[in-house]
Motif scaffolding. Structure first.
Motif, PDB file in Angstrom:
ATOM      1  N   GLN A 151      86.207  85.012  14.438  1.00  0.00           N
ATOM      2  CA  GLN A 151      87.929  84.658  13.689  1.00  0.00           C
ATOM      3  C   GLN A 151      87.770  83.329  13.551  1.00  0.00           C
ATOM      4  O   GLN A 151      88.947  82.948  12.462  1.00  0.00           O
ATOM      5  N   LYS A 152      86.896  82.854  13.201  1.00  0.00           N
ATOM      6  CA  LYS A 152      87.207  80.797  12.386  1.00  0.00           C
ATOM      7  C   LYS A 152      86.944  81.388  11.325  1.00  0.00           C
ATOM      8  O   LYS A 152      87.298  80.721  10.483  1.00  0.00           O
ATOM      9  N   SER A 153      85.486  82.544  10.760  1.00  0.00           N
ATOM     10  CA  SER A 153      86.263  82.818   9.192  1.00  0.00           C
ATOM     11  C   SER A 153      87.068  83.117   8.903  1.00  0.00           C
ATOM     12  O   SER A 153      87.295  83.195   7.558  1.00  0.00           O
ATOM     13  N   ARG A 154      87.874  83.688   9.673  1.00  0.00           N
ATOM     14  CA  ARG A 154      88.588  84.639   8.954  1.00  0.00           C
ATOM     15  C   ARG A 154      89.552  83.597   9.128  1.00  0.00           C
ATOM     16  O   ARG A 154      90.705  84.196   7.836  1.00  0.00           O
ATOM     17  N   ARG A 155      89.861  82.691  10.099  1.00  0.00           N
ATOM     18  CA  ARG A 155      90.853  82.281   9.453  1.00  0.00           C
ATOM     19  C   ARG A 155      91.251  80.562   8.504  1.00  0.00           C
ATOM     20  O   ARG A 155      91.721  80.950   7.946  1.00  0.00           O
ATOM     21  N   SER A 156      89.701  81.050   8.018  1.00  0.00           N
ATOM     22  CA  SER A 156      89.446  80.108   6.769  1.00  0.00           C
ATOM     23  C   SER A 156      90.193  81.398   6.135  1.00  0.00           C
ATOM     24  O   SER A 156      90.236  80.140   4.685  1.00  0.00           O
ATOM     25  N   GLU A 167      92.063  83.133   5.552  1.00  0.00           N
ATOM     26  CA  GLU A 167      93.250  83.354   5.942  1.00  0.00           C
ATOM     27  C   GLU A 167      93.993  82.122   5.576  1.00  0.00           C
ATOM     28  O   GLU A 167      95.006  81.775   4.595  1.00  0.00           O
ATOM     29  N   ARG A 168      93.644  80.372   5.055  1.00  0.00           N
ATOM     30  CA  ARG A 168      93.763  80.294   4.811  1.00  0.00           C
ATOM     31  C   ARG A 168      93.857  79.762   3.244  1.00  0.00           C
ATOM     32  O   ARG A 168      94.426  78.862   2.186  1.00  0.00           O
ATOM     33  N   GLU A 169      92.169  79.831   2.290  1.00  0.00           N
ATOM     34  CA  GLU A 169      92.280  80.000   1.510  1.00  0.00           C
ATOM     35  C   GLU A 169      93.773  80.668   0.653  1.00  0.00           C
ATOM     36  O   GLU A 169      94.279  80.271  -0.284  1.00  0.00           O
ATOM     37  N   ALA A 170      93.534  81.918   1.446  1.00  0.00           N
ATOM     38  CA  ALA A 170      94.144  83.560   0.853  1.00  0.00           C
ATOM     39  C   ALA A 170      96.081  82.535   0.631  1.00  0.00           C
ATOM     40  O   ALA A 170      96.629  82.752  -0.220  1.00  0.00           O
ATOM     41  N   GLN A 171      95.957  81.844   1.087  1.00  0.00           N
ATOM     42  CA  GLN A 171      97.609  81.179   1.481  1.00  0.00           C
ATOM     43  C   GLN A 171      97.136  80.414   0.360  1.00  0.00           C
ATOM     44  O   GLN A 171      98.778  79.771  -0.103  1.00  0.00           O
ATOM     45  N   SER A 172      96.784  79.048   0.098  1.00  0.00           N
ATOM     46  CA  SER A 172      96.449  78.000  -0.285  1.00  0.00           C
ATOM     47  C   SER A 172      96.347  78.784  -2.087  1.00  0.00           C
ATOM     48  O   SER A 172      97.347  77.802  -2.950  1.00  0.00           O
ATOM     49  N   MET A 173      95.515  79.212  -1.955  1.00  0.00           N
ATOM     50  CA  MET A 173      95.653  80.342  -3.385  1.00  0.00           C
ATOM     51  C   MET A 173      96.918  80.856  -3.659  1.00  0.00           C
ATOM     52  O   MET A 173      97.495  80.825  -5.583  1.00  0.00           O
ATOM     53  N   LEU A 174      98.057  81.613  -2.882  1.00  0.00           N
ATOM     54  CA  LEU A 174      99.618  81.949  -3.437  1.00  0.00           C
ATOM     55  C   LEU A 174      99.983  79.979  -3.792  1.00  0.00           C
ATOM     56  O   LEU A 174     100.937  81.061  -4.426  1.00  0.00           O
ATOM     57  N   ALA A 175     100.108  79.758  -2.966  1.00  0.00           N
ATOM     58  CA  ALA A 175     100.988  78.509  -3.002  1.00  0.00           C
ATOM     59  C   ALA A 175     100.584  77.822  -4.440  1.00  0.00           C
ATOM     60  O   ALA A 175     101.305  77.657  -5.462  1.00  0.00           O
ATOM     61  N   ALA A 176      98.990  77.973  -5.267  1.00  0.00           N
ATOM     62  CA  ALA A 176      98.922  77.227  -6.792  1.00  0.00           C
ATOM     63  C   ALA A 176      99.740  78.488  -7.287  1.00  0.00           C
ATOM     64  O   ALA A 176      99.670  77.773  -7.989  1.00  0.00           O
ATOM     65  N   ALA A 177      99.402  79.825  -7.045  1.00  0.00           N
ATOM     66  CA  ALA A 177      99.783  80.643  -7.883  1.00  0.00           C
ATOM     67  C   ALA A 177     101.076  80.370  -8.110  1.00  0.00           C
ATOM     68  O   ALA A 177     101.309  80.227  -9.388  1.00  0.00           O
ATOM     69  N   ARG A 231      91.955  91.174  10.022  1.00  0.00           N
ATOM     70  CA  ARG A 231      91.443  90.867  11.660  1.00  0.00           C
ATOM     71  C   ARG A 231      91.553  92.058  12.197  1.00  0.00           C
ATOM     72  O   ARG A 231      91.341  92.212  13.283  1.00  0.00           O
ATOM     73  N   TYR A 232      91.537  93.302  11.024  1.00  0.00           N
ATOM     74  CA  TYR A 232      91.524  95.274  12.269  1.00  0.00           C
ATOM     75  C   TYR A 232      90.389  95.184  11.765  1.00  0.00           C
ATOM     76  O   TYR A 232      89.927  94.939  10.294  1.00  0.00           O
ATOM     77  N   PRO A 233      89.449  95.943  12.785  1.00  0.00           N
ATOM     78  CA  PRO A 233      87.771  96.618  12.019  1.00  0.00           C
ATOM     79  C   PRO A 233      88.055  97.860  11.711  1.00  0.00           C
ATOM     80  O   PRO A 233      89.280  98.298  11.052  1.00  0.00           O
TER      81      PRO A 233
END
Length: 430
Positions: free
Chosen positions: A316-321, A323-333, A284-286
């Protein structure tokens, strides 16, 4: 209890171990003692020569080398701008030489990620390196378990072949007894024929045992990276079983949680996914580009400029996507880690129970079934010689002895197989 992250960190092979491996290989090439007398000789040879295990170690070393670059700064760039190369408004001819044009600007640019991103990238690479080293350890545990299991089969087949040959010779003695009694008119000719049929059946089974014995030797050679038809020494003994006191399930479960490579890899995947999620939020930060520019006029540098440049995180829409991908990958792991743990604990309990059952079968066979079968055969042989027992009863008594001895060998092989599987699950020898 979590696995020790340092337990599976790859290390460079020690010079002495390497020299010992080379010495062993040259000793074999020079006609030294054949491997196979015990399982330890096979494991030592496989550690030095198995290509799959070597490949896993090389991959672990390669992954370890990715850690430092992952956290390093990107390479800087140098940009040169030649200004007013036509020398507009002067009598000087156009030129590309810095000292003969209006001015020359040199810019050195260094990309600098936002604070913390480099550390997170290094952490992700380190977790991936730990995964690779855990996979190398898993590769060895699976290889060792395969060798231990195959060696147990090799031992049992060698014992079965020896036993069948002994019983075949003894069956020949029974045929002689039946011939003598037939010649005396005490038994029918059918007894002699049945003795011959029994020997033919045993010879057929001996051929099958020899074939399986050959197959087990070929499989072991494949794991040892030896020619398929290379000879192996005759197996002398199986490994001793650990005492029952060391097979407490609670203690074994704790050892599995601490040392199992599969569980270690699953844990490191969770660590990598956690760091990747943090990195996704940190995006999120430059990021920045820092630059310094000396400006040359003629043959002298007359000016200096400083530059700072940053990207603007507007998508921001791309970054939120992401972030959700990273969260799902963590849940899967995390789910895979839990699934792996449950599966491994179930396999441990299953193999522990099977080992205890095989131990009990061995004890019953050795202490009860085999002595009873031998006593029954002696009684049947004496009865046959006295004409009180028919030949069918004698053959059945002989088969009982053979079955008891084969059951004893099979129980020992089952014990070794279960022990090998438990050691694979624990990631260490018992």
């Amino acid at each position: 209890m979590k696995p020790d992250r340092n337990a599976f960190v790859p290390r460079k092979p020690h010079l002495i171990a390497l020299l010992l491996g080379l010495f062993s290989a040259s000793a074999l090439a020079a006609g030294g003692p054949l491997p196979g007398a015990n399982v330890e000789s096979l494991l030592e040879l496989a550690r030095n020569r198995n290509p799959d295990f070597a490949a896993a170690n090389h991959e672990a070393q390669a992954a370890a080398e990715r850690v430092y670059p992952a956290g390093s700064l990107p390479d800087p760039t140098l940009r040169t701008e030649l200004r007013d190369i036509t020398n507009q408004g002067t009598d000087t001819a156009p030129s590309l030489l810095p000292s003969r044009i209006g001015s020359t600007k040199y810019t050195l640019i260094q990309p600098v990620p936002f604070w913390g991103k480099r550390d997170l990238k290094r952490d992700v690479a380190e977790a991936e390196a730990h995964q690779a080293s855990g996979l190398a350890a898993q590769s060895w545990d699976e290889l060792a378990a395969s060798i231990k299991t195959l060696y147990a089969q090799y031992y049992v087949l060698a014992g079965s072949e020896k036993l069948t040959r002994e019983l075949l010779e003894f069956a020949g003695s029974l045929e002689k007894i039946s011939r003598a009694r037939y010649a005396s008119g005490l038994v029918p000719q059918q007894d002699v024929i049945r003795a011959q049929v029994e020997q033919t059946g045993m010879r057929t089974e001996l051929v099958n045992i020899e074939n399986e014995h050959h197959h087990s030797m070929v499989k072991l050679n494949a794991l040892l990276n030896r020619p398929a038809m290379a000879p192996l020494a005759e197996p002398l003994a199986l490994r001793p079983l650990p005492p029952p006191a060391r097979l407490d399930y609670g203690a074994l479960e704790a050892r599995l949680r601490s040392h199992n490579p599969q569980l270690f890899v699953a844990e490191e995947r969770v660590v990598a996914a956690t760091k990747s999620r943090e990195l996704a939020y940190r995006n999120r930060y430059p990021d920045f580009n820092l630059g310094i520019s000396p400006i040359q006029v003629g043959s002298k540098v007359n000016e200096w400029e400083l530059m700072i440049e940053l990207n603007i995180p507007l998508q921001q829409k791309s970054r939120r996507s992401q972030e959700r991908e990273a969260q799902s990958m963590l849940a899967a792991a995390e789910s895979r880690r839990e699934s792996t743990q449950n599966r491994l604990l179930a396999e441990l309990a299953e193999n522990l129970s099977a080992l205890e059952s095989a131990r009990r079968v061995e004890t019953l066979t050795r202490d009860s079934f085999l002595p009873q079968a031998e006593l029954s055969f002696k009684s049947a042989l004496a009865g046959y010689e006295n004409g009180k027992v028919d030949f069918a009863t004698l053959l059945d008594a002989q088969r009982q002895i053979r079955k008891a001895k084969l059951d004893l060998l099979k129980a020992q092989a089952d014990e070794q197989t279960r022990l090998a599987e438990m050691e694979r699950l624990l990631g260490e020898d018992l």
